[in-house]
Structures are given as structure tokens and as C-alpha cells.
Design an enzyme around this catalytic site. Structure first.
Site, PDB file in Angstrom:
ATOM      1  N   ASN A 112       0.788  -1.238   0.000  1.00  0.00           N
ATOM      2  CA  ASN A 112       0.000   0.000   0.000  1.00  0.00           C
ATOM      3  C   ASN A 112       0.817   1.283   0.000  1.00  0.00           C
ATOM      4  OD1 ASN A 112      -2.609  -1.534   1.734  1.00  0.00           O
ATOM      5  ND2 ASN A 112      -2.856  -0.418  -0.178  1.00  0.00           N
TER       6      ASN A 112
ATOM      7  N   GLU B  18      -1.394  19.137  -2.383  1.00  0.00           N
ATOM      8  CA  GLU B  18      -0.752  17.838  -2.629  1.00  0.00           C
ATOM      9  C   GLU B  18       0.373  18.097  -3.623  1.00  0.00           C
ATOM     10  OE1 GLU B  18      -0.919  14.408  -1.516  1.00  0.00           O
ATOM     11  OE2 GLU B  18       0.907  14.660  -2.708  1.00  0.00           O
TER      12      GLU B  18
ATOM     13  N   GLU C 100       1.292  14.027   9.672  1.00  0.00           N
ATOM     14  CA  GLU C 100       0.953  12.608   9.652  1.00  0.00           C
ATOM     15  C   GLU C 100       2.218  11.874  10.117  1.00  0.00           C
ATOM     16  OE1 GLU C 100      -1.498   9.919   6.447  1.00  0.00           O
ATOM     17  OE2 GLU C 100       0.380  10.796   5.792  1.00  0.00           O
TER      18      GLU C 100
ATOM     19  N   GLU D  92      -6.659   6.669   7.300  1.00  0.00           N
ATOM     20  CA  GLU D  92      -6.940   6.391   5.885  1.00  0.00           C
ATOM     21  C   GLU D  92      -6.708   4.923   5.510  1.00  0.00           C
ATOM     22  OE1 GLU D  92      -4.239   9.207   4.049  1.00  0.00           O
ATOM     23  OE2 GLU D  92      -2.580   7.789   4.087  1.00  0.00           O
TER      24      GLU D  92
HETATM   25  C1  NOJ Z   1      -2.029  11.495   1.395  1.00  0.00           C
HETATM   26  C2  NOJ Z   1      -2.608  12.021   2.645  1.00  0.00           C
HETATM   27  O1  NOJ Z   1      -2.150  11.293   3.765  1.00  0.00           O
HETATM   28  C3  NOJ Z   1      -4.120  11.966   2.546  1.00  0.00           C
HETATM   29  O2  NOJ Z   1      -4.683  12.430   3.746  1.00  0.00           O
HETATM   30  C4  NOJ Z   1      -4.571  12.787   1.367  1.00  0.00           C
HETATM   31  O3  NOJ Z   1      -5.949  12.672   1.216  1.00  0.00           O
HETATM   32  C5  NOJ Z   1      -3.902  12.317   0.086  1.00  0.00           C
HETATM   33  N1  NOJ Z   1      -2.488  12.264   0.267  1.00  0.00           N
HETATM   34  C6  NOJ Z   1      -4.208  13.247  -1.077  1.00  0.00           C
HETATM   35  O4  NOJ Z   1      -3.451  14.404  -0.962  1.00  0.00           O
HETATM   36 CA    CA Z   2      -0.599   9.270   4.064  1.00  0.00          CA
END
Ligand code: NOJ
Ligand code: CA
Length: 704
Positions: free
Chosen positions: A209, A415, A502, A508
Site C-alpha cells: 500500500n 498535494e 501525519e 486512511e
Molecule cells: C495522502 C494524505 O495522507 C491523505 O490524507 C490525502 O488525502 C492524500 N495524500 C491526497 O493528498
Molecule cells: Ca498518508
């Protein structure tokens, strides 16, 4: 009393130096040629001895309460185009000092932090040859210690290209260890609980993953936490990681030793390049008699420099909801081409309405800007995203305006898709836009392999990138919540716009992991490992535990009551109520999320064992409300919580959100009970946690 204590200390010290001597002799190591230098913590519970051997090699040992906890551990560096600094060293000077101060966190787990340590500075010099100089500075606290190297400016060492830092941490037994692999690219691994001699990071190499992962050897990432057979807790990490590579720890399962292994770069072939003078990050060892004391320790922030930004009151700790979980569930998408775009003006306004109605201060909107059609799976991601152009169905200005009208902030989303050069080119423009719109927080992301290829997320080049982002953001009054970040090392003290990150396996994974998500033991482990480093954006609060109808084969592996408890247990100044609003509507447990604080006057760990369970109480700033969160792993637990920390003579209304008698993380996760009673500091509460369960309690003073 003082006399007895002093005598005891003197005795410990003698014993320790004696053990050190015997150990060295027994191992046929060269015996010290100069008297060892010692420094002990303010209470004397921790003692560090610095020594030099016959070869002019240098090292240290540590004792806690009279027992050696770090065996003779040597210190050296390897360089490119220059001999190692390793032997032939002598102590040219040494000095000591003591510091006691109190400083204030602008936001945090507590308002006032005591910084109290004794420091030993050892100046070293090569006896022959280039006569290079190196200084080692040790700070010894009651909750552990830190040491760093300082490379002074000198004629024979101007530019320093480090190919290896060899800082040893030699253990005194085959401790139990909670570890994730020493991955140069990502921290999103599950924790392993093994004996030190059984650490096998290499077996974790092929991760289904992770869009990026690189585990070159049998090493662990930090913080790595251990428990000795004597019941002592140790955690190894680093503080103030600045213009240097992140440190992993290479493990030698036979000698029970660890040695620093810095993250490298395939482009440069070295680990760190600096010009003298410079200092390395602090290498830290937290030492605690109780597991919970690790969480209460402020060693990592204490080893960082004071606030350089001054007043950051433009950032307000907050709960937030967002256009986010729906993408992870597959209900909508980040991109527009799918026809299921999540970030529409209409959807954002609905979230703003929901936030405004529920005491939630902010809304995160992901997928608002163009470029997402070209995101995951694309090698060429340079120049794909821009951070100012919204999709045509998203009116950024109108959304921000509507938010302001309702008293709700919009959290920006960037992002970068791990294309940091593209991001750096746009930093100023992107943050200027935010400043003009009055937006004060951004969530960043770095999914994928770093471009340029050959750099890793945790190497010096990226450490500097993450710092540049923080510094640029600060100029525009923007706070940063980074995903796929460099690990926290206490920089939030110096730059308090480093609000959260994070840097762990977040919620997630429960939506899409092919391995069944995060097991119930995950968060009781995180609290004693990753959380020691700094705030976490875990995104708690999933009520639709089975993720119906979106994900047939995935689920959250906790009870609903545990999801509530996470708001207290897992610290972060921004806390998401991550589920879809429709899953909160009409659910009585949502009241806890409405009520719970996010910024704390003080925090107390009431009980806990690494990987098993933990209970934390936190007092909200500017109110006299307390909140308690308690979580357990897959085992049910009965815990008694002593409320003696409450204000004496004050009555509180305790509202208890607990697992129902038949609750279970898998069989019956949403069964909870809400009860209420009046309590005082003389009371105790009996909590029953279901397997994978938890309890959340709010304590509101009764008006007198
Ligand atoms: C990884 C992040 O941890 C997640 O929270 C986010 O939704 C996605 N990237 C998209 O940017
Ligand atoms: Ca992540």
C-alpha cells in the site's frame, strides 16, 4: 533528607563508574586513560559518563537509578575525501552548566513547560595530523538526555561531507521493542513488537500500500521504544533535525547494539554536507520508570530553540471536518474527470454549514485545484499541480467568503505529489493567495517517490525542503499540517506554525489497506512511540465503523467509543471529525466531538502500557473543563481512574461515553452507552473497555 539523597547519589555514581570500569575490562576494551567526565540529571536519577580509551576513541555510558542502561557506546564520523574522526582524540577542554527555565507553548499539550538540565560540553582535538576539533554537548534531564556534535570552524575542516555518522547506543539486554522499519521514504508502517534480537526490518520491504518505500537495511525508525526486563522504558529519537539527514538506527541483533544510520541520497552518494561551524541534531534517549512518563516527557521540545515567530495567535487550534473521507471511501474523487468530483462549491458550503452548527472551526477541502487527473501512478509529476487554480466547479473565493460569514475557516490543501521543486517554485504565490484570502492553515502532501529521483523523503535535501516550506508559510501567517512529512523533532517550539503532521499509519489505511487496516493494538502503540515526537493528524471520529455501503472488505478496527477517546489520547492542535456528516447526524455520541477541547492547559497520563492501553486526562485552556480518553488493544480491560487531579472542592458533571457491555471492535463496534453523574476530586471512575474499545469522558465544572 538532602544528606541521605546526596549520599545515595554519590554511592550510585561510584557504583556506576565501577561497573563501567569492570565492563570495559571484562570486554577487553581499552581502559580509559583520562578520568571520565560525568554529568547527572537535576534529581540525580540519570548519570552520563563520557570516556576516552587508550586509542583516543570516545564514548559514553548512561545509568538510571544506579543501573547501567546504555553500555559503553562509541562516537565517530566517516567523511568523503577526509579521514574519519574516530581515534587519536583527546579532551582539550570541558565545561558544565545547569539550566532551569520555564517557557510557554502558544498551543500544546500543556501551557507551561519546565526545562531543567545539567550540561556537559566536551571539546575534543586530534592529538596528531590535522588536529581537527569536535565538540560533544550532553544535556541530562530527569526524563532522559540528549547529546549533539558541534563542528567548530577550523583551518583543516571547512566543508564537511558526512558519509556516515556512527553514534552507538549499546543496550544492556534483549529488550522488548516496538519498532517500524528504518524506511528512508515513509513512516506509514504498522508497529512490530519483538525482542531486540528478533528485529527484522528487511522482511517489511515489499509493502502493497505504499507509493514509496525504501528500507536498505536492518534498521528501525525513531522514535523507537523499548521495555527492559526490569520494567524500565527507553525511547530513542532525535531533536532539532535541521539541515541534516534523518537518523535511522541500524540494529545488531547479536551484540544488542544500535548505531545511527543517516538517510542518504543516490544523487550525491553522501549523507550530509555542511560547512563549519555547524551542530548536528540532538540524539535523544527518554528514560522512564512508568510507560506514561514517556508521554508526559517534554525532552524533545526542550532540546529545540525558543519560538522565533513570536505571536502566532493567527493560528487557532481547531476541530475540522472536510471533503476528504468521501474520496478515501470512493464516494467522490479528487479529480473532476470522473464525474464524481468532491470539491464543489455546493459541497464545501454544506460542510461549512455542518461545521458552523456543531462547534467545529474549520473545513478542509481536498481536490479543489487542477491536476488530479495526473496524480497517482504517473512518473512525470513535475509541473502537474498548481496551487492557485481551482477546478471550474469550485469557487474558492466564494467558499472562503461563505466560511467567514459562518465563522468557519477553510483549510487549504497542497498535494505536491512529491514534486518539491514544482512546489518550491510556487510557494510564495500559493501562500500569498492564502494570505490575501485570510486563510491560515494548509495541509500538504508528498505522495510518491521524490522527484528528483534518488532523493528520499527523509534525507538532508528534503529536510531542508520541509523547513523552507515552514519558513515561507510563516511569512504569510500560514500554519502547516504536513502529510508524508519528515518526522517531528520538536521544531514546533521554534516555528509554532508547524502545527501537526501525519508521519504514521493514519486512519486512511482503514479505508483501503489490503492488509485489513490498523489493528486494535495500533493506537495504544502509537501513543508511546510516534506520539513522543510531536502532534499527530490521525483523523479520528469514524462512526460508520463498517464503512457500509462503500467498502465491503474494509472497516475500522475499534469501537465507536474508542473513536471518541482518540480526541483526547492522540494529541494534535487540529483534530478532524473525519466521517461523513450524514454519519454524525442524529447520533448522540457526536455530542462528545462537539464538546471536546483541542488546546490544553495541562495533560496527565493516568495509566498505560505500551501496545496495550492508555488513559490520558487533559484540561482545556481558558476553561476549567477536563476531558479523559482511554483506549485498549484487542483485549477488554477494567480500569479505575482516580480523579484526584480535579480542582479540590469543585463538583463536575461527568458525561461518560463508554462501550456497551456487549461491544466489540469487530462483532458489535457501535454499541455504546452515555451516562452522567456528579463527581469531585475524591471520586474514582470504573471504566470497562470492550475489546478494541475505549471510553471518553467530559468533566464540566458545576456552577457554584
Ligand atoms: C495522502 C494524505 O495522507 C491523505 O490524507 C490525502 O488525502 C492524500 N495524500 C491526497 O493528498
Ligand atoms: Ca498518508
Amino acid at each position: 533528607m538532602l544528606n541521605t539523597q546526596l549520599k545515595r547519589l554519590a554511592w550510585y555514581k561510584c557504583l556506576f563508574i565501577f561497573i563501567l570500569f569492570v565492563f570495559n575490562t571484562a570486554c577487553k576494551m581499552p581502559v580509559e586513560t583520562v578520568a571520565p567526565l560525568t554529568v547527572e540529571s537535576p534529581s540525580g536519577n540519570n548519570i552520563l559518563v563520557f570516556f576516552t580509551n587508550e586509542e583516543g576513541e570516545v564514548g559514553y555510558t548512561v545509568a538510571h537509578s544506579g543501573k547501567v542502561v546504555i553500555d559503553s557506546s562509541y562516537l565517530s564520523f566517516d567523511f568523503k575525501d577526509m579521514d574519519a574522526i574516530k581515534s587519536g582524540l583527546e579532551v582539550s577542554n570541558s565545561s558544565s552548566k545547569s539550566v532551569t527555565e520555564t517557557w510557554e507553548m502558544p498551543w500544546g499539550e500543556q501551557r507551561k513547560v519546565k526545562n531543567n538540565f545539567n550540561e556537559l560540553t566536551v571539546d575534543l582535538k586530534e592529538q596528531e595530523g590535522l588536529e581537527r576539533k569536535l565538540t560533544v554537548i550532553f544535556r541530562v534531564y530527569d526524563d532522559g538526555l540528549g547529546f549533539r556534535y558541534h563542528f567548530p570552524n577550523q583551518p583543516n575542516m571547512k566543508e564537511v561531507i558526512i558519509t556516515d555518522e556512527n553514534t552507538q547506543f549499546n543496550l544492556t539486554g534483549d529488550h522488548k521493542v516496538w519498532w517500524i522499519p528504518g524506511d528512508w521514504d515513509i513512516y506509514e508502517h504498522l508497529y512490530n513488537e519483538t525482542k531486540f534480537s528478533e528485529i527484522d526490518a528487511i522482511s517489511k520491504r515489499n509493502h502493497p500500500n505504499l507509493a514509496q518505500t525504501y528500507i536498505p537495511e536492518n534498521a528501525v525508525n525513531t522514535p523507537v521504544t523499548m521495555k527492559t526486563d526490569d520494567g524500565l522504558y527507553l525511547s530513542f529519537h532525535e531533536a532539532n533535525l535541521t539541515d541534516y539527514s534523518g537518523m535511522t538506527l541500524k540494529v545488531n541483533t547479536e551484540t544488542l547494539g544500535m548505531e545511527s544510520e543517516l538517510v542518504g541520497s543516490e544523487i550525491t552518494g553522501y549523507k550530509v554536507k555542511r560547512n563549519t561551524p555547524f551542530s548536528t541534531p540532538w540524539r535523544t534517549i527518554q528514560i522512564a520508570d512508568k510507560a506514561g512518563d514517556l508521554i508526559e516527557s517534554r525532552l524533545i521540545v526542550n532540546l529545540n530553540e525558543p519560538n522565533k515567530l513570536g505571536d502566532v495567535s493567527w493560528f487557532k487550534p481547531t476541530k475540522y471536518v472536510g471533503i476528504w473521507w468521501e474520496m478515501h471511501l470512493g464516494k467522490s474523487t479528487w479529480d473532476m474527470a470522473s464525474g464524481k468530483h468532491g470539491a464543489t462549491t455546493e459541497n464545501a458550503k454544506a460542510f461549512i454549514d455542518f461545521a458552523a452548527a456543531n462547534n467545529i472551526g474549520a473545513v478542509l477541502v481536498e481536490g479543489w485545484n487542477t491536476g488530479w487527473e495526473h496524480w497517482i501512478g504517473f512518473e512525470d509529476r513535475e509541473g502537474v499541480f498548481d496551487f492557485v487554480t481551482p477546478y471550474e466547479d469550485y469557487d474558492l473565493k466564494e467558499v472562503v467568503r461563505y466560511g467567514k460569514e459562518k465563522g468557519v475557516e477553510i483549510i487549504m490543501h497542497h498535494e505536491t505529489s512529491a514534486a518539491p521543486r514544482t512546489y518550491e517554485q510556487q510557494l510564495d504565490t500559493a501562500y500569498k493567495l492564502m494570505e490575501n484570502l485570510g486563510m491560515h492553515a494548509v495541509k500538504t502532501g508528498y505522495v510518491g517517490k521524490i522527484i528528483p529521483k534518488g532523493e528520499y523523503h527523509h534525507g538532508q535535501w528534503m529536510v531542508n525542503h520541509y523547513r523552507k516550506v515552514l519558513e515561507t508559510a510563516a511569512k504569510h501567517k500560514v500554519a502547516v499540517n504536513a502529510h508524508e512529512p519528515i518526522k517531528p523533532t520538536g521544531i514546533r517550539r521554534t516555528l509554532p506554525n508547524a502545527i501537526s503532521r501525519e508521519g504514521l499509519r493514519g486512519q486512511e489505511f482503514n479505508a483501503w489497506s489490503v492488509e485489513g487496516g490498523n489493528p486494535p493494538s495500533h493506537l495504544p502503540t502509537v501513543a508511546f512511540t510516534r506520539m513522543l515526537a510531536g502532534p499527530i493528524d490521525y483523523t479520528p471520529g469514524i462512526f460508520n465503523i463498517k464503512l457500509n455501503p462503500w467498502k465491503e472488505n474494509s472497516q475500522v478496527n475499534t469501537t465507536l467509543a474508542q473513536q471518541l477517546a482518540l480526541y483526547v489520547v492522540i494529541y494534535g492542535p487540529v483534530q478532524m471529525a473525519a466521517d461523513l456528516p450524514e454519519n454524525y447526524e442524529g447520533n448522540a455520541a457526536f455530542q462528545f466531538i462537539r464538546d471536546v477541547g483541542v488546546d490544553w492547559e495541562e495533560s496527565k497520563v493516568l495509566n498505560g502500557e505500551v501496545g496495550d492501553y492508555v488513559t490520558i486526562a487533559r484540561r482545556e485552556r481558558n476553561t476549567h473543563k477536563w476531558f479523559i480518553g482511554s483506549i485498549t488493544d484487542e483485549n477488554p480491560r477494567e480500569l479505575t481512574v482516580d480523579l484526584s487531579f480535579l480542582d479540590n472542592g469543585q463538583s463536575y458533571t461527568a458525561t461518560i461515553y463508554a462501550d456497551a457491555a456487549d461491544a466489540h471492535w469487530d462483532d458489535n463496534p457501535t454499541a455504546y452507552e452515555i451516562t452522567s453523574k456528579t463527581v469531585t476530586s475524591k471520586d474514582k471512575l470504573d471504566l470497562k473497555l470492550a475489546p478494541g474499545g475505549g471510553a471518553a469522558i467530559s468533566l464540566v465544572p458545576v456552577a457554584r
